[in-house]
Enzyme design. Structure first.
Site, mmCIF file in Angstrom:
data_model
loop_
_atom_site.group_PDB
_atom_site.id
_atom_site.type_symbol
_atom_site.label_atom_id
_atom_site.label_comp_id
_atom_site.label_asym_id
_atom_site.label_seq_id
_atom_site.Cartn_x
_atom_site.Cartn_y
_atom_site.Cartn_z
ATOM 1 N N SER A 174 0.898 -1.218 0.188
ATOM 2 C CA SER A 174 -0.019 -0.182 0.012
ATOM 3 C C SER A 174 0.849 1.409 0.149
ATOM 4 O O SER A 174 1.598 1.410 -0.834
ATOM 5 C CB SER A 174 -0.748 -0.153 1.006
ATOM 6 O OG SER A 174 -1.947 1.031 1.020
ATOM 7 N N ASP A 213 -5.633 -3.523 -2.695
ATOM 8 C CA ASP A 213 -4.554 -3.193 -1.808
ATOM 9 C C ASP A 213 -3.784 -4.102 -1.061
ATOM 10 O O ASP A 213 -4.459 -5.239 -0.730
ATOM 11 C CB ASP A 213 -5.298 -2.191 -0.803
ATOM 12 C CG ASP A 213 -4.316 -1.493 0.213
ATOM 13 O OD1 ASP A 213 -3.513 -2.291 0.786
ATOM 14 O OD2 ASP A 213 -4.527 -0.159 0.274
#
Length: 305
Positions: A43, A156
């Site tokens: 991320s 993510d």
């Protein structure tokens, strides 16, 4: 026979705006002569890690230090299919100002983590376009649209591996430093009612400002919204943020227990909300402070090789 120094890897964890602490961590490590040979990220850790692997960390630090709320809002392109933010403006900025590379052209080996939304599998991205890989790794569910990559729908990396120690090991690291941004967030899911709200966005059309406010990204309505028991209700984004942060903590603790790092650095970042990217100076300082606290453990780990 003299032993070779350990190949150091760093695993930069997820945490949205808290990720500016990674900049402080990397800068403080460099001042101590600790330069990771392998950089991995999940991320926001992928965003910072890709830039660091390209050799542009100082440039990123200068930009983060100057970033204000209006600039943050200017990078948000609103969308309603797959996520609130399309992410095209952000990744275009990323490519133009920082990384427009193939993985093979980076100064240091880099890898990042994404999640296959259809199978739930963890996906390691280590070749092709760095910008595309980072865009997939930062696609926070519900907030940013997923990425179609090689026939897979990716979101993510923090969904499955918030602090990618396993990837750093797989890329040949002997000693892994992990940076966990969410270690202190449980119990602090949203801003206390008496804290001042973030600055209201002054850029963009009226509908965009209203939508940002609805999701907790701008000025709160006066008086807040409470229930019958007088509890001040958080914004929709705060609920999503708090829930995913709690899940990330649980997943990270489980993964780190089974795949422990040699050294864990945990900046104190619970006070920074997901979208408060304008608080970069604070994040960098917290990252540097966390390295200072971890130095004895770092030195012991290095001496053990």
């Amino acid at each position: 026979m003299a032993r070779r120094p350990p190949r150091i890897g760093i695993a930069l964890g997820s945490g949205a705006a808290r990720g500016w602490a990674h900049v402080g961590v990397l800068r403080a490590l460099a001042r101590e002569g600790i330069e990771p040979a392998v950089i991995c990220g999940s991320s926001i850790g992928a965003f910072v890690g890709g830039i660091a692997a390209a050799g542009d960390l100082d440039k990123l630090a200068d930009w983060v230090d100057s970033l204000n709320w209006q600039q943050v809002v200017g990078l948000l392109d609103m969308g309603l299919r797959g996520g609130l933010i399309k992410g095209d403006k952000l990744i275009d900025f990323f490519q133009r100002h920082f990384v427009d590379h193939d993985f093979a052209s980076l100064r240091r080996p880099f890898g990042c983590v994404a999640t296959d939304l259809q199978t739930g599998h963890e996906v390691w991205l280590r070749d092709g376009s760095v910008a595309t890989a980072v865009r997939a790794s930062i696609a926070m569910p519900g907030l940013m649209t997923p990425v179609v990559h090689e026939g897979r729908l990716l979101v993510d990396g923090g969904v499955v591996n918030p602090v990618p120690v396993s990837l750093a090991r797989a890329m040949g690291a002997d000693l892994v430093i992990a940076v966990d941004l969410n270690a202190d967030v449980v119990g602090r899911a949203w801003r206390a009612p008496n804290e001042p709200p973030p600055p209201p966005p002054e850029a963009g059309p009226f509908w965009a400002r209203k939508l940002l406010t609805r999701f907790g990204l701008g000025e709160r309505p006066a008086g807040g919204a409470g229930d019958d028991e007088g509890i001040d209700m958080p914004s929709m984004l705060s609920v999503i943020q708090g829930s995913i942060s709690i899940m990330s903590v649980r997943i990270a603790r489980s993964r780190l227990a089974g795949e422990p790092a040699d050294v864990l650095i945990a900046p104190r970042m619970a006070q920074v909300g997901w979208m408060e990217f304008h608080r970069g100076r604070e994040g960098i300082a917290e990252g540097e402070a966390a390295v200072e606290l971890a130095l004895p453990a770092l030195r012991r780990a290095l001496e053990s090789f």
